[in-house]
Motif scaffolding. Structure first.
Motif, PDB file in Angstrom:
ATOM      1  N   ARG A  98       0.824  -1.208   0.000  1.00 10.70           N
ATOM      2  CA  ARG A  98       0.000   0.000   0.000  1.00 10.70           C
ATOM      3  C   ARG A  98       0.857   1.256   0.000  1.00 10.70           C
ATOM      4  N   LYS A 138      -3.846   0.670   8.271  1.00 12.80           N
ATOM      5  CA  LYS A 138      -3.867  -0.564   7.460  1.00 12.80           C
ATOM      6  C   LYS A 138      -2.495  -1.220   7.495  1.00 12.80           C
ATOM      7  N   GLN A 149      -7.221  -3.864   8.489  1.00  8.55           N
ATOM      8  CA  GLN A 149      -7.406  -2.421   8.637  1.00  8.55           C
ATOM      9  C   GLN A 149      -8.366  -2.072   9.769  1.00  8.55           C
ATOM     10  N   GLU A 175      -3.874   6.302   6.805  1.00  7.29           N
ATOM     11  CA  GLU A 175      -4.454   7.114   5.728  1.00  7.29           C
ATOM     12  C   GLU A 175      -5.551   7.987   6.305  1.00  7.29           C
ATOM     13  N   PHE A 177      -9.136   9.373   6.601  1.00  5.37           N
ATOM     14  CA  PHE A 177     -10.448   8.794   6.289  1.00  5.37           C
ATOM     15  C   PHE A 177     -11.111   9.703   5.251  1.00  5.37           C
ATOM     16  N   VAL A 178     -11.570   9.114   4.153  1.00  5.06           N
ATOM     17  CA  VAL A 178     -12.184   9.910   3.091  1.00  5.06           C
ATOM     18  C   VAL A 178     -13.715   9.860   3.248  1.00  5.06           C
ATOM     19  N   PHE A 180     -16.260   9.920   1.552  1.00  2.00           N
ATOM     20  CA  PHE A 180     -16.679   9.891   0.144  1.00  2.00           C
ATOM     21  C   PHE A 180     -18.204   9.829  -0.003  1.00  2.00           C
ATOM     22  N   HIS A 217     -19.449  -1.374  -0.611  1.00  2.00           N
ATOM     23  CA  HIS A 217     -18.765  -2.384   0.213  1.00  2.00           C
ATOM     24  C   HIS A 217     -19.508  -2.554   1.525  1.00  2.00           C
ATOM     25  N   GLY A 220     -15.914  -3.923   4.385  1.00  2.00           N
ATOM     26  CA  GLY A 220     -14.700  -3.937   3.563  1.00  2.00           C
ATOM     27  C   GLY A 220     -14.751  -4.893   2.385  1.00  2.00           C
ATOM     28  N   GLU A 260      -9.539   1.263  -7.856  1.00  2.43           N
ATOM     29  CA  GLU A 260     -10.669   1.616  -6.989  1.00  2.43           C
ATOM     30  C   GLU A 260     -10.547   3.072  -6.590  1.00  2.43           C
ATOM     31  N   PHE A 262     -12.454   6.760  -4.773  1.00  3.54           N
ATOM     32  CA  PHE A 262     -13.464   7.407  -3.945  1.00  3.54           C
ATOM     33  C   PHE A 262     -13.875   8.695  -4.646  1.00  3.54           C
ATOM     34  N   ASN A 271      -7.949   4.747  -4.314  1.00  2.35           N
ATOM     35  CA  ASN A 271      -7.765   3.980  -3.078  1.00  2.35           C
ATOM     36  C   ASN A 271      -6.738   2.885  -3.297  1.00  2.35           C
TER      37      ASN A 271
HETATM   38  P1  AMP Z   1      -9.329  -1.447   0.819  1.00  2.41           P
HETATM   39  O1  AMP Z   1      -8.920  -2.761   1.411  1.00  2.41           O
HETATM   40  O2  AMP Z   1      -8.283  -0.396   0.896  1.00  2.41           O
HETATM   41  O3  AMP Z   1      -9.914  -1.596  -0.552  1.00  2.41           O
HETATM   42  O4  AMP Z   1     -10.539  -0.943   1.719  1.00  2.41           O
HETATM   43  C1  AMP Z   1     -11.783  -1.610   1.771  1.00  2.41           C
HETATM   44  C2  AMP Z   1     -12.907  -0.607   1.944  1.00  2.41           C
HETATM   45  O5  AMP Z   1     -12.736   0.144   3.168  1.00  2.41           O
HETATM   46  C3  AMP Z   1     -12.952   0.458   0.864  1.00  2.41           C
HETATM   47  O6  AMP Z   1     -13.597  -0.018  -0.279  1.00  2.41           O
HETATM   48  C4  AMP Z   1     -13.711   1.559   1.579  1.00  2.41           C
HETATM   49  O7  AMP Z   1     -15.088   1.260   1.626  1.00  2.41           O
HETATM   50  C5  AMP Z   1     -13.133   1.492   2.977  1.00  2.41           C
HETATM   51  N1  AMP Z   1     -11.936   2.375   3.082  1.00  2.41           N
HETATM   52  C6  AMP Z   1     -10.674   2.019   2.863  1.00  2.41           C
HETATM   53  N2  AMP Z   1      -9.837   3.071   2.995  1.00  2.41           N
HETATM   54  C7  AMP Z   1     -10.591   4.128   3.317  1.00  2.41           C
HETATM   55  C8  AMP Z   1     -10.319   5.520   3.577  1.00  2.41           C
HETATM   56  N3  AMP Z   1      -9.067   6.011   3.562  1.00  2.41           N
HETATM   57  N4  AMP Z   1     -11.371   6.324   3.862  1.00  2.41           N
HETATM   58  C9  AMP Z   1     -12.641   5.837   3.908  1.00  2.41           C
HETATM   59  N5  AMP Z   1     -12.950   4.549   3.677  1.00  2.41           N
HETATM   60  C10 AMP Z   1     -11.948   3.690   3.373  1.00  2.41           C
END
Ligand code: AMP
Length: 377
Positions: A98, A138, A149, A175, A177-178, A180, A217, A220, A260, A262, A271
């Motif tokens: 990441r 994460k 995470q 990271e 938090f977004v 979105f 999602h 996650g 992926e 946001f 992301n």
């Molecule tokens: P990832 O494993 O990074 O794909 O994260 C799985 C899911 O967690 C994402 O599809 C988002 O729904 C949520 N997520 C991950 N990172 C963030 C972030 N920085 N801000 C908000 N939601 C997040």
């Protein structure tokens, strides 16, 4: 023509299913004996780093690709000495971390949430102060489907999150938090078109993009994709295509690449990327002129790519942990059911259903029905 695939999960299985009409043959490598692709094709069961097994696996293959991004890069480098392999080791290396992935986004001018590597408890405190809360902690590596995470909303959540993610023994990343409005993804494909095909395309590699997809999602894990995503204007579309193009160029990429995203107001933040066919592209089997699986195979074999336009509207729902009875799913006229042949386990992707119709309006009722069945299962 014989294609080798590293990983024998459902993505590999769907690659094989897409390749058989083209006359392709498949061989899979997976350490797991019961891997779903084994129902369809030759399966070599061996450790990723078993050199002797890799040599046996590569024998007689025209190309190797993967359906799983946590294949050790060393295995890919060993294989690359024996047979062409796409995408290359570099794309895999970046996608596995990441930190490297986000650094790559930043270097390429691809917007992403602010981030900081975290290797000690003190660094976590610093990072939480400079990034601010809420934030998402994460593991840098081996996270998928929401595993590895934790969301941090208050200072007293730092200690438990640090402990549960194995802070100190594995590198972490914090990271922002977004907040979105929605999640989107873009799937791009680039062919290694050489020779004649290069002439046909004026010396350039051939690149194509599927329409943006809207994803939801749960815990996650991808629950639902709507394709094409509603409310996508030309600017958003162009921005997503430009992000994908920069990655394809930077990584000398051949094959399907998923990114992926946001969406937060006008902003589009990356992301993560996947150097393979992607769950948010399963709808392309019924809903696009050429599926992501077929186009990935065409790409790694240097064949002309097929059209990526959506035909009508699609909605895909994953069957996670449990599955409604097949007859109930099949009673929905718009439903196309895909069962992967895996044993049921909580959080495990067992299959998916794609609803396909002429327009989005026609999907409203079958989608309600499908959501109801899946929620009850
Ligand atoms: P990832 O494993 O990074 O794909 O994260 C799985 C899911 O967690 C994402 O599809 C988002 O729904 C949520 N997520 C991950 N990172 C963030 C972030 N920085 N801000 C908000 N939601 C997040």
């Amino acid at each position: 023509v014989r294609v080798g695939i590293l990983g024998g999960g459902q993505l590999g299985r769907m690659l094989a299913l897409a390749g058989y009409p083209l006359g392709l043959q498949f061989r899979f490598l997976d350490p797991a004996a019961g891997a779903p692709a084994g129902h369809l094709a030759e399966l070599t069961n061996a450790d990723w780093l078993d050199r002797e097994a890799l040599t046996r696996f590569a024998d007689g293959l025209d190309v190797v690709t993967y359906e799983f991004e946590n294949v050790p890069v060393d295995a890919v480098e060993m294989l690359a000495e024996l047979v062409p392999i796409h995408p290359g080791a570099r794309a895999l290396r970046v996608a596995q971390s990441r930190l490297e992935e986000k650094s790559c986004f930043t270097r390429l001018g691809i917007d992403t949430a602010s981030f900081q590597p975290v290797e000690s408890r003190a660094e976590l405190t610093d990072a939480a102060r400079s990034i601010g809360l809420p934030a998402v902690l994460k593991t840098q590596r081996l996270g998928y489907d929401g595993k590895g995470q934790a969301v941090l909303r208050a200072d007293d959540e730092l200690d438990p999150a640090w402990a549960s993610l194995g802070g100190g023994s594995v590198p972490l990343i914090l990271e922002a938090f977004v907040p979105f409005q929605r999640e989107l993804s873009i799937i791009a494909v680039r062919s290694s078109a050489g020779g004649e095909d290069r002439e046909r395309t004026g010396g350039r590699d051939e690149t194509a993009f599927y329409p943006l997809v809207e994803n939801v999602h749960r815990s996650g894990i991808l629950h639902r994709s709507i394709a094409p995503a509603p409310r996508v204007d030309a600017r958003l579309r162009e921005r997503a295509d430009a992000y994908a193009t920069r990655l394809l160029d930077e990584l000398d990429y051949v094959g399907v690449l998923a990114l992926e995203l946001f969406q937060e107001g006008d902003r589009l933040l990356a992301n993560e990327m996947a150097p393979r066919v992607h769950n948010s592209g399963h709808w392309t089997i019924e809903g696009a002129a050429t599926s992501q699986f077929e186009n990935h195979l065409r790409a790694v074999l240097g064949l002309p790519l097929g059209a990526t336009a959506a035909i009508g509207a699609s909605a895909m729902i994953n069957l996670i942990g449990a599955s409604p009875p097949l007859p109930e799913l099949l009673r929905i006229p718009e439903a196309h059911v895909h069962v992967y042949g895996k044993s049921a386990r909580p959080g495990r992707k067992l299959g998916h259903v794609t609803l396909h119709a002429a327009d989005a309006e026609s999907l409203v009722r079958p989608l309600q029905e499908l959501e109801r069945l899946v929620a009850r299962s």
